[in-house]
Write an enzyme that holds these catalytic residues in place. Sequence first.
Site, short mmCIF file in Angstrom:
data_model
loop_
_atom_site.label_atom_id
_atom_site.label_comp_id
_atom_site.label_asym_id
_atom_site.label_seq_id
_atom_site.Cartn_x
_atom_site.Cartn_y
_atom_site.Cartn_z
N ARG A 51 0.80 -1.22 0.00
CA ARG A 51 0.00 0.00 0.00
C ARG A 51 0.83 1.27 0.00
O ARG A 51 0.57 2.20 -0.78
CB ARG A 51 -0.90 0.05 1.25
CG ARG A 51 -2.18 -0.70 1.13
CD ARG A 51 -2.52 -1.27 2.49
NE ARG A 51 -1.51 -2.26 2.84
CZ ARG A 51 -1.60 -3.53 2.45
NH1 ARG A 51 -2.64 -3.95 1.81
NH2 ARG A 51 -0.63 -4.39 2.72
N THR A 52 1.81 1.36 0.88
CA THR A 52 2.50 2.64 1.05
C THR A 52 3.25 3.00 -0.22
O THR A 52 3.13 4.12 -0.75
CB THR A 52 3.47 2.57 2.25
OG1 THR A 52 2.75 2.06 3.37
CG2 THR A 52 4.03 3.94 2.59
N LYS A 80 25.73 -4.04 -1.62
CA LYS A 80 27.19 -4.15 -1.80
C LYS A 80 27.93 -3.42 -0.68
O LYS A 80 29.14 -3.28 -0.72
CB LYS A 80 27.60 -3.52 -3.14
CG LYS A 80 26.96 -4.13 -4.36
CD LYS A 80 27.46 -3.40 -5.60
CE LYS A 80 26.40 -3.32 -6.67
NZ LYS A 80 26.71 -2.29 -7.66
N ARG A 101 11.34 3.81 3.24
CA ARG A 101 11.01 2.87 4.33
C ARG A 101 12.29 2.12 4.68
O ARG A 101 13.01 1.67 3.78
CB ARG A 101 9.93 1.88 3.90
CG ARG A 101 9.70 0.78 4.94
CD ARG A 101 8.50 -0.06 4.64
NE ARG A 101 7.26 0.68 4.90
CZ ARG A 101 6.04 0.15 4.82
NH1 ARG A 101 5.90 -1.14 4.48
NH2 ARG A 101 4.99 0.87 5.07
N HIS A 129 5.23 5.97 11.44
CA HIS A 129 4.70 5.78 10.07
C HIS A 129 3.74 6.96 9.84
O HIS A 129 2.51 6.80 9.80
CB HIS A 129 3.99 4.44 10.00
CG HIS A 129 3.68 3.94 8.60
ND1 HIS A 129 3.80 4.73 7.47
CD2 HIS A 129 3.26 2.73 8.17
CE1 HIS A 129 3.46 4.01 6.41
NE2 HIS A 129 3.13 2.79 6.81
N1 CP Z 1 -0.04 -0.05 5.94
C1 CP Z 1 1.12 -0.29 5.34
O1 CP Z 1 2.16 0.32 5.67
O2 CP Z 1 1.05 -1.24 4.36
P1 CP Z 1 2.26 -1.73 3.47
O3 CP Z 1 3.26 -2.40 4.40
O4 CP Z 1 1.67 -2.67 2.46
O5 CP Z 1 2.89 -0.52 2.85
#
Ligand code: CP
Length: 303
Positions: A51-52, A80, A101, A129
């Site tokens: 999703r993110t 590497k 991320r 998040h």
């Molecule tokens: N909610 C969320 O962060 O989903 P993903 O890990 O799929 O990005």
Amino acid sequence: MSKNSLVSISDYSKEEILAILDSATGFEANPNRKTLDGKVVATLFFEPSTRTRLSFETAVIRLGGSIIGFSDAATSSSSKGETLNDTIHMVSCYADVIVMRHPLEGAARYAAEVSPVPIVNAGDGANQHPSQTLLDLYSIKKTQGTLENLNICLVGDLKYGRTVHSLIMAMSHFNPTFKFIAPEELKMPEEYKIFCRKHGIKYSEATELNNNFNDADILYMTRVQRERFQDLMEYERVKNVYTLKNKMLINSKLNLKILHPLPRVNEIDPDVDSNEKAYYFQQAQNGLYVRQAIISKVMGIKS
Ligand code: CP
């Protein structure tokens, strides 16, 4: 260092949070604009995501911008031995914004300190998040008509779940009452309970799910975060601790909405999906509009 990064939800004031939600409402009405024409956004995902990453990328594409990046760190030169400092330095030569991320708590703050372009934290370990939190707030406001004075139940992995940590901080502006439902091993960490006490946020704790959310406006379910456990035997002990089923919703409030950042494993039975109180798929869709608002804000583009 760029001043426009979004690393923690505490980087934004109440007014900035509300402005993002207003902006997202505009994007929901009209998500296809060309305000990012000629701009490049990099998505650097050192951890898996559906999703993110895809909603950030869709957000940029619908605004006319372009995307570079990787969805698997193994395909980048970090495999590497390249340092995060060097990776950020290089990507900032190519892109106007970096969405990242990373499994390490604090990695996003570090990236923001060394980057000349804005960093958007798409999740750093068990820490924060913030874009998820903004879409959670958007979903709460859209379904409840307000963010003020709500009863919110947070359920599941409250120890490692970064989305609940960010949500507590964001809701501190809106006088919530929280109930934290978790097994002993996955209780809300002390630092977030101290945060609640310091900000006058009412909270209680419980270990049972059934009949413990009858006064809730929002039931926020979370997945047990397998990837954060040092001891996989402990994960095996707690992985199936809660499963929400349709029949458990009988005594819940009419306005209750069930949220989940997703992915789910088995903490929400599929028999809940058709209940009108289930809102987790719409919540994920709301992420597109909220991320359009976030990208526009960090780039200083009026929406
Ligand atoms: N909610 C969320 O962060 O989903 P993903 O890990 O799929 O990005």
